[in-house]
Design a protein around this motif. Sequence first.
Motif, PDB file in Angstrom:
ATOM      1  N   GLY A 123      35.821  29.792  23.315  1.00 14.51           N
ATOM      2  CA  GLY A 123      36.021  28.476  22.721  1.00 14.51           C
ATOM      3  C   GLY A 123      37.401  27.939  23.026  1.00 14.51           C
ATOM      4  N   LYS A 124      37.634  26.717  22.592  1.00 12.32           N
ATOM      5  CA  LYS A 124      38.899  26.041  22.867  1.00 12.32           C
ATOM      6  C   LYS A 124      40.021  26.704  22.058  1.00 12.32           C
ATOM      7  CE  LYS A 124      36.607  21.600  23.706  1.00 12.32           C
ATOM      8  NZ  LYS A 124      36.430  20.199  23.278  1.00 12.32           N
ATOM      9  N   GLN A 125      40.979  27.270  22.772  1.00 15.12           N
ATOM     10  CA  GLN A 125      42.131  27.940  22.179  1.00 15.12           C
ATOM     11  C   GLN A 125      41.720  29.153  21.352  1.00 15.12           C
ATOM     12  OE1 GLN A 125      45.450  24.554  22.176  1.00 15.12           O
ATOM     13  NE2 GLN A 125      44.051  24.252  20.482  1.00 15.12           N
ATOM     14  N   GLY A 167      33.119  12.326  31.404  1.00 16.36           N
ATOM     15  CA  GLY A 167      32.758  13.626  31.936  1.00 16.36           C
ATOM     16  C   GLY A 167      32.975  14.684  30.872  1.00 16.36           C
ATOM     17  N   TRP A 168      31.973  15.498  30.638  1.00 20.51           N
ATOM     18  CA  TRP A 168      32.079  16.586  29.650  1.00 20.51           C
ATOM     19  C   TRP A 168      31.840  17.929  30.346  1.00 20.51           C
ATOM     20  CZ3 TRP A 168      30.985  15.940  23.800  1.00 20.51           C
ATOM     21  CH2 TRP A 168      31.499  14.726  23.338  1.00 20.51           C
ATOM     22  N   GLY A 169      30.560  18.330  30.463  1.00 20.09           N
ATOM     23  CA  GLY A 169      30.272  19.645  31.044  1.00 20.09           C
ATOM     24  C   GLY A 169      29.777  19.550  32.476  1.00 20.09           C
ATOM     25  N   THR A 198      36.759  15.112  34.542  1.00 20.77           N
ATOM     26  CA  THR A 198      37.712  14.736  33.503  1.00 20.77           C
ATOM     27  C   THR A 198      37.016  13.882  32.445  1.00 20.77           C
ATOM     28  OG1 THR A 198      38.375  12.818  34.827  1.00 20.77           O
ATOM     29  CG2 THR A 198      39.699  14.831  35.056  1.00 20.77           C
ATOM     30  N   TRP A 199      37.612  13.863  31.257  1.00 14.30           N
ATOM     31  CA  TRP A 199      36.960  13.241  30.109  1.00 14.30           C
ATOM     32  C   TRP A 199      36.759  11.729  30.304  1.00 14.30           C
ATOM     33  CZ3 TRP A 199      39.549  13.099  24.582  1.00 14.30           C
ATOM     34  CH2 TRP A 199      38.620  12.595  23.663  1.00 14.30           C
ATOM     35  N   GLN A 200      37.873  10.973  30.404  1.00 10.29           N
ATOM     36  CA  GLN A 200      37.748   9.521  30.431  1.00 10.29           C
ATOM     37  C   GLN A 200      38.369   8.867  31.661  1.00 10.29           C
ATOM     38  OE1 GLN A 200      39.447   9.249  26.486  1.00 10.29           O
ATOM     39  NE2 GLN A 200      37.502   8.519  25.642  1.00 10.29           N
ATOM     40  N   ILE A 246      26.770  22.527  22.083  1.00 14.57           N
ATOM     41  CA  ILE A 246      26.682  21.258  21.368  1.00 14.57           C
ATOM     42  C   ILE A 246      28.007  21.092  20.636  1.00 14.57           C
ATOM     43  CG2 ILE A 246      25.380  19.880  19.719  1.00 14.57           C
ATOM     44  CD1 ILE A 246      23.723  20.739  22.173  1.00 14.57           C
ATOM     45  N   TRP A 247      28.755  20.064  21.038  1.00 19.37           N
ATOM     46  CA  TRP A 247      30.134  19.879  20.568  1.00 19.37           C
ATOM     47  C   TRP A 247      30.243  19.927  19.032  1.00 19.37           C
ATOM     48  CZ3 TRP A 247      33.156  14.904  19.571  1.00 19.37           C
ATOM     49  CH2 TRP A 247      34.537  15.177  19.501  1.00 19.37           C
ATOM     50  N   GLN A 248      31.248  20.637  18.576  1.00 17.59           N
ATOM     51  CA  GLN A 248      31.575  20.772  17.152  1.00 17.59           C
ATOM     52  C   GLN A 248      30.525  21.542  16.360  1.00 17.59           C
ATOM     53  OE1 GLN A 248      32.569  16.596  16.299  1.00 17.59           O
ATOM     54  NE2 GLN A 248      34.680  17.263  16.014  1.00 17.59           N
ATOM     55  N   THR A 279      39.605  25.361  26.391  1.00 16.34           N
ATOM     56  CA  THR A 279      38.523  25.642  27.341  1.00 16.34           C
ATOM     57  C   THR A 279      37.507  24.507  27.432  1.00 16.34           C
ATOM     58  OG1 THR A 279      38.768  27.961  26.790  1.00 16.34           O
ATOM     59  CG2 THR A 279      36.755  27.328  27.985  1.00 16.34           C
ATOM     60  N   GLN A 280      37.313  24.054  28.670  1.00 17.30           N
ATOM     61  CA  GLN A 280      36.355  22.970  28.903  1.00 17.30           C
ATOM     62  C   GLN A 280      35.285  23.348  29.916  1.00 17.30           C
ATOM     63  OE1 GLN A 280      36.363  20.737  26.815  1.00 17.30           O
ATOM     64  NE2 GLN A 280      38.040  19.293  26.894  1.00 17.30           N
ATOM     65  N   GLY A 281      35.565  24.364  30.700  1.00 13.77           N
ATOM     66  CA  GLY A 281      34.592  24.832  31.674  1.00 13.77           C
ATOM     67  C   GLY A 281      34.786  26.319  31.864  1.00 13.77           C
ATOM     68  N   PRO A 340      40.520  21.986  13.866  1.00 10.01           N
ATOM     69  CA  PRO A 340      39.161  21.456  13.941  1.00 10.01           C
ATOM     70  C   PRO A 340      38.672  21.195  15.372  1.00 10.01           C
ATOM     71  CG  PRO A 340      40.690  19.767  13.158  1.00 10.01           C
ATOM     72  CD  PRO A 340      41.445  21.063  13.199  1.00 10.01           C
ATOM     73  N   ASP A 341      39.615  21.051  16.325  1.00 14.81           N
ATOM     74  CA  ASP A 341      39.192  20.830  17.718  1.00 14.81           C
ATOM     75  C   ASP A 341      38.919  22.142  18.459  1.00 14.81           C
ATOM     76  OD1 ASP A 341      39.359  18.008  17.702  1.00 14.81           O
ATOM     77  OD2 ASP A 341      41.537  18.149  17.842  1.00 14.81           O
ATOM     78  N   ASP A 342      39.236  23.251  17.805  1.00 16.51           N
ATOM     79  CA  ASP A 342      39.126  24.555  18.474  1.00 16.51           C
ATOM     80  C   ASP A 342      37.712  25.108  18.342  1.00 16.51           C
ATOM     81  OD1 ASP A 342      41.782  24.194  18.994  1.00 16.51           O
ATOM     82  OD2 ASP A 342      42.466  25.500  17.372  1.00 16.51           O
ATOM     83  N   GLY A 375      41.206  17.369  31.385  1.00 19.75           N
ATOM     84  CA  GLY A 375      40.237  18.170  32.119  1.00 19.75           C
ATOM     85  C   GLY A 375      38.999  18.475  31.301  1.00 19.75           C
ATOM     86  N   GLU A 376      37.878  18.534  32.002  1.00 22.44           N
ATOM     87  CA  GLU A 376      36.624  18.872  31.325  1.00 22.44           C
ATOM     88  C   GLU A 376      35.907  19.977  32.114  1.00 22.44           C
ATOM     89  OE1 GLU A 376      35.169  17.929  28.411  1.00 22.44           O
ATOM     90  OE2 GLU A 376      36.770  16.650  27.710  1.00 22.44           O
ATOM     91  N   GLY A 377      34.602  19.827  32.330  1.00 17.08           N
ATOM     92  CA  GLY A 377      33.818  20.916  32.904  1.00 17.08           C
ATOM     93  C   GLY A 377      34.145  21.226  34.350  1.00 17.08           C
TER      94      GLY A 377
HETATM   95  N1  DDQ Z   1      35.469  16.488  24.665  1.00 13.84           N
HETATM   96  O1  DDQ Z   1      35.824  17.571  25.294  1.00 13.84           O
HETATM   97  C1  DDQ Z   1      34.487  16.875  23.656  1.00 13.84           C
HETATM   98  C2  DDQ Z   1      34.855  15.551  25.570  1.00 13.84           C
HETATM   99  C3  DDQ Z   1      36.627  15.850  24.090  1.00 13.84           C
HETATM  100  C4  DDQ Z   1      37.413  16.751  23.163  1.00 13.84           C
HETATM  101  C5  DDQ Z   1      38.581  16.022  22.583  1.00 13.84           C
HETATM  102  C6  DDQ Z   1      39.296  16.833  21.537  1.00 13.84           C
HETATM  103  C7  DDQ Z   1      40.327  15.997  20.855  1.00 13.84           C
HETATM  104  C8  DDQ Z   1      41.700  16.441  21.108  1.00 13.84           C
HETATM  105  C9  DDQ Z   1      42.685  15.360  20.777  1.00 13.84           C
HETATM  106  C10 DDQ Z   1      43.167  14.696  22.042  1.00 13.84           C
HETATM  107  C11 DDQ Z   1      43.810  13.390  21.884  1.00 13.84           C
HETATM  108  C12 DDQ Z   1      43.748  12.575  23.151  1.00 13.84           C
END
Ligand code: DDQ
Length: 246
Positions: free
Chosen positions: A231-233, A117-119, A91-93, A176-178, A33-35, A211-213, A77-79
């Motif tokens: 949250g993510k996943q 791009g984030w949110g 999108t992120w990058q 706030i990320w993480q 989940t990003q948005g 840890p990314d979830d 994909g992001e927000g």
């Molecule tokens: N962001 O959404 C905080 C901007 C980026 C999250 C990236 C999470 C890492 C996942 C690993 C992906 C490898 C390209």
Amino acid sequence: MLGPVGAPALADTIPVYDITVVHTYPHDPQAFTQGLLYRDGFLYESTGMHGRSSIRKVNLETGRVLQQANLPADVFGEGMTVWGNELFGITWQSQTGYVFDLASFKLKRTFSYPGEGWGLTQDGKQLIMSDGSNELRLLDPATQREVRRIAVTVNGVPVDQINELEWVNGEIYANIWQTDVIARIDPASGNVVGWIDLSGLLRAERKQMGPDDVLNGIAYDPASGRLFVTGKQWPKLFEITLKRRA
Ligand code: DDQ
Ligand code: CA
């Protein structure tokens, strides 16, 4: 405990809000989940990760995906926010935004912006975008051009890693990320005017998760005043209420 707050804020007087879970709903555990947003009875969600970034229309009660469009496999994909009859996703990058028709999910056009791009959310006048820094960009919805920025601080100290956003009653709520914290931001000053502590959510399940979830995804239904987070996943999505900690 409030990770991003830092030393200056530990001694500060910023209100902290505890949450109560009012309803728990299923959430696709494959959705990074990003948005997240709510519009006319449905949740809309954007997801990340290369090769599985998407935008979705989701049934709140069942978590079922009713409609989906996939982003190209090479973008992350992001927000996402809704403006009129269009969904705007970033999108992120890739420095690329995507505009979809809200009803058909057909891609209408793309736009570009510098940096990450984030949110993404909107306040009825402008799009509001985060990029991982402590600055929020205000974009003209018609041109996607940057109009100005809001620097987010708490007692003068920058708060960065600002991720998913939601416009709620004249404030910007921001993951706030993480962290398990949502910042409540006054858009006029950029001041953090409250911290929402969500550390109690999904406590048992998260021991099995990666840890990314992280907590990410805030949606608000102004008509009913309902506030949703996920949250993510995460396997669940929550409707919550807030209560100021004494
Ligand atoms: N962001 O959404 C905080 C901007 C980026 C999250 C990236 C999470 C890492 C996942 C690993 C992906 C490898 C390209
Ligand atoms: Ca949102």
